[in-house]
Design an enzyme around this catalytic site. Structure first.
Site, PDB file in Angstrom:
ATOM      1  N   ASP A 121      -7.254 -10.604  -4.077  1.00  0.00           N
ATOM      2  CA  ASP A 121      -5.839 -10.842  -4.289  1.00  0.00           C
ATOM      3  C   ASP A 121      -5.098  -9.512  -4.446  1.00  0.00           C
ATOM      4  O   ASP A 121      -5.554  -8.626  -5.176  1.00  0.00           O
ATOM      5  CB  ASP A 121      -5.685 -11.690  -5.562  1.00  0.00           C
ATOM      6  N   GLU A 125      -6.165  -9.210   0.786  1.00  0.00           N
ATOM      7  CA  GLU A 125      -4.753  -9.549   0.914  1.00  0.00           C
ATOM      8  C   GLU A 125      -4.054  -8.201   0.871  1.00  0.00           C
ATOM      9  O   GLU A 125      -3.918  -7.599  -0.198  1.00  0.00           O
ATOM     10  CB  GLU A 125      -4.296 -10.448  -0.240  1.00  0.00           C
TER      11      GLU A 125
END
Lengths: 110, 704
Positions: free
Chosen positions: B350, B387
């Site tokens: 993330d 990401e």
């Protein structure tokens, strides 16, 4: 926790009653393994066990690995729904044949 | 031969002790006892705090004797502990000097950063005792799971189809029909479904222990309870699976339950990826709670401004100091632990761009953490997915430091496909890149650098993408201000649900179009949970705070949208059947095997003549089967025609080599069951010269 043992034909029938947790599992393990000679046929009657902690699950798996490593076999009988669920969800049940009654368990050895 | 170190050398009250081993950090079972080890660069003293499980007050505090500290590591073996019956924490003393980055507070009991199980939120949603002096409690685990012959599957990345899902949302709805809803065991019950769908990898939204009550609040208008951390992106401990995600969490068996799930998924050919959040923790900023790192070694673990405040590149209050060598090691230890102890197949990071910032926040050209992960021996076969952006403005899609290992969530794929799908002009050039795994972004990194997705947990579901022009986030209690406005969505003529059969038919077709484009693209497709059956969030594109139908998968949709489900699973089977769709390296646009055809050729309404003009909404391409997997595999030829114009068009077909003919694999413009055929059962096309492609429709042919 108490462990009793009797012999039915070639099968060692071990009945456990009470709770199996970190404080009782070692004693249960040593009592069960004391009858685990090679090619042992061991039936563990769990119908009087109402709680088993993580240590209890591991005790059963240690018994399974020890006995099956010596050419023997272990079956479980009389698991309560809760215990069966717990063992199934955590993957421990995958290692065992299990039956509702001692008679059905004994039959499985024949 | 008995080891010497099984004998205690020290005592504290009734506890028998011995100097511990600094490595590994955390609590590790040792012969006769437990080895506790914790690092702090600036603490002046440290104690081990022991609790009976669940007890309000500690039962003992054992100071680490001076001689038990080596360097900056306090370590100690405590003998004869019943590891199931205790919880432990640390109490550290040290300077209170926020300007210098120090926030030691010896009134706090702190969780071990390496805790392998964490108590306190054992059952999802069960209100905790907020007065508890130690909310999130480190526990001990047996790391002795019996894996038999299981290990991570190592399915080649190009062969994966990823299914992004939330543990609780997947089976919590009563329509799921599972015995154990909302937990790991529920997923296990749904393995047959995952296999029927045809995905071979599930990517779980965060499962590291988190507090679902964090940032919980009442919607001021409706009084409805909002669960601030439903998705789980605010981590309490990096080594512990969430207890509330296990049916056996109340028994403290979440570790075994999750491992049993991984083992069973592997047995069924399905890999497991974890969405991991190393950019921040649940401790917030200077106003946030003390849970662990803040009180153990604030200056080491967090990025701090020169004045000692918290940098906020994550948008959530603090930023983990990932390129400090100690923190970097913690991240490495963590991932190795999950790969080796849990047999995890891959990780999606993330806001991964944060991992490439130096301790002062500046982006690094050669970030040590990313390099270490890429070259780590244990992680060598794990998939690593970034990401590739953060909340501090760093956007690295295409430029994330990859070291030949890292793949990326391709945000540009999502944006391009969405725009082309709704009929935007000026998109065909970009589409040609996206369909080929974006060589414009990943020229040297190959097709598997591109994780292709149209929808993800963050944003609209596929159904909502074709049903709403605007976000509808009123239920989040922020007057629809939260969530992105850049949705590139189109409602097909009416905002939200409608009885209009024409609009509903168009929406169904658009969903099929999207799934077709996703599954015939080079690169690695990712499907959002439920999109295969038209899951809706009722136009909400930011459902982070809802523990209800806005997130839960309604399994009744499987029947209501059986047409869509059939289409998607058959299209998945089509992808799995064709190596030509799953190249590891980029296509070249040239003939490298002597087949007489380039690996990929572009077409339009006229064969061999694609319309690249700025007003075009039409694109077709053909893959040469002899070039499949770089020419190593033999496959059918594949032709795909995409007509995103509102009129139907006649597409002239490129001719095949002698003996081969075109067969219809899919046509989203045709009513079921003629919208798609099982691989191998494709009917021969009557007219081999051309095909009519309906308005806003996609046709897929195989040449064999």
């Amino acid at each position: 926790m108490e462990v009793s043992q009797r012999t039915e034909g070639e099968v060692e029938v071990i009945a456990i009653s009470g709770e199996i947790d970190g404080s009782t599992a070692p004693a249960a393990q040593s009592q069960i393994l004391s009858v685990a000679k090679s090619d042992a046929k061991i039936l563990i009657d769990m119908s009087q066990v109402h709680y088993m902690s993580s240590a209890g699950l591991r005790m059963l798996l240690v018994v399974y690995r020890t006995v099956s490593g010596q050419g023997g076999k272990v079956v479980l009988t009389g698991l309560s729904q809760d215990l069966e669920d717990t063992m199934s969800l955590t993957g421990f049940l995958d290692f065992f044949d299990h039956f509702e009654s001692v008679d059905a368990g004994l039959a499985a050895f024949n | 031969m008995q080891r010497v170190d099984v004998f205690p050398t020290h005592e504290h009250q009734e506890y028998k002790l011995r100097p511990g081993k600094p490595f590994p950090f955390g609590a590790t079972l040792a012969p006769g006892g437990v080895n506790f080890s914790v690092y702090s660069s600036h603490a002046t003293s440290c104690s081990l705090v022991l609790f009976e499980k669940g007890a309000p007050e500690p039962k003992a505090e054992i100071p680490f004797p001076d001689e038990f500290r080596i360097g900056n590591v306090y370590s100690m073996i405590v003998f004869d502990l019943d590891i199931e019956a205790i919880e432990y924490g640390f109490r550290l003393d040290g300077p209170w000097d926020p300007q210098e980055g120090h926030r030691f507070d010896k009134s706090k009991i702190l969780m071990d950063p390496y805790a392998k199980a964490i108590g306190g939120r054992d059952v999802w949603g069960q209100p905790p005792d907020w007065d508890n002096v130690y909310q999130h409690r480190a526990r001990l685990v047996y790391d002795d799971f019996d894996w038999d012959d299981d290990r991570p599957l190592e399915i080649p990345l190009e062969d994966l189809v990823i299914y992004e899902m939330h543990v609780r949302s997947f089976t919590k709805h009563e329509s799921s029909g599972v015995r154990f809803p909302g937990v790991f065991a529920g997923i296990r019950e749904k393995i047959p479904y995952l296999k029927e769908l045809g995905v071979n990898c599930i990517e779980l939204l965060p499962i590291y222990e988190f507090d679902e009550f964090e940032h919980s609040r009442e919607d001021p208008k409706t009084g409805r309870q909002l669960v601030g951390n439903y998705w789980g992106y605010s981590t309490l401990g990096f080594f512990a699976p969430k207890a509330g995600y296990a049916a056996t969490g109340k028994l403290g068996m979440q570790v075994d339950e999750f491992k049993a799930l991984v083992k069973e998924l592997h047995r069924n050919g399905i890999e497991v990826f974890l969405d991991v959040v190393f950019n921040h923790t649940a401790e917030g900023n200077e106003h946030g709670p003390y849970i662990s790192l803040k009180g153990i070694d604030n200056k080491t673990y967090y990025m701090l401004t020169p004045e000692g405040y918290y940098f906020n590149f994550s948008g959530t209050g603090n930023t983990l100091n990932c390129n400090n060598p100690v923190v970097r090691n913690m991240v490495l230890d963590c991932l190795r632990y999950w790969a080796s102890e849990y047999h995890i197949d891959g990780f999606r990071f993330d806001l991964a761009s944060i991992l490439g910032r130096d301790p002062w926040g500046a982006p690094l050209s050669n970030p040590p953490l990313l390099e270490s992960l890429a070259f780590d021996p244990v992680l060598a076969k794990c998939k690593l997915i970034a990401e590739a952006w953060d909340a501090g403005g760093l956007y690295q899609v295409g430029s994330f430091p990859a070291y030949g290992r890292w793949a990326e969530w391709n945000g540009k794929y999502r944006d391009s496909i969405r725009k082309f799908l709704k009929g935007d002009i000026g998109m065909v050039g970009e589409m040609a890149q996206r369909l080929q795994a974006s060589p414009d972004l990943y020229a040297t990194r190959g097709a598997t650098a591109s994780i292709n997705f149209i929808t993800a947990h963050d944003g609209f579901t596929l159904n909502d993408l074709v049903s709403y022009n605007e976000k509808h986030n009123e239920a989040n209690g922020e007057d629809n201000r939260d969530g992105t406005n850049d949705n590139d969505s189109w409602n097909c003529g009416w905002e939200g649900p409608t009885d209009d059969p024409g609009i509903n038919a168009l929406r169904m077709r658009q969903m099929k179009n999207a799934m077709t484009m996703l599954l015939i693209s080079q690169g690695v497709p990712m499907i959002l949970m439920g999109d295969e059956m038209g899951r809706t969030q009722f136009g909400n594109n930011n459902t982070y705070c809802h523990d209800n139908e806005l997130n839960w998968q309604d399994w009744a949709l499987l029947e209501q949208n059986a047409e869509l489900f059939r289409y998607v699973k058959t299209m998945l089977a089509f992808r799995h059947a064709h190596h030509a769709l799953r190249n590891r390296w980029h296509l070249t646009g040239t003939d490298t095997v002597g087949s007489g055809y380039a690996d990929i050729t572009w077409h339009g309404t006229q064969a061999w003549n694609a319309d690249w003009s700025g007003t075009s909404r039409i694109l077709a391409f053909m893959l040469c089967g002899k070039h499949a997997h770089g020419g190593q595999r033999e496959d059918n030829y594949i032709y795909v025609a995409m007509n995103m114009h509102w009129d139907s068009h006649w597409f002239e077909l490129p001719g095949l080599s002698e003996g081969m003919q075109w067969h219809a694999a899919a046509n989203t413009g045709a009513p079921p069951p003629e919208d798609i055929w099982q691989p191998g059962e494709e009917p021969l096309l009557e007219n081999q010269a051309g095909i009519l492609v309906g308005d806003r429709s996609v046709v897929v042919l195989v040449g064999k």
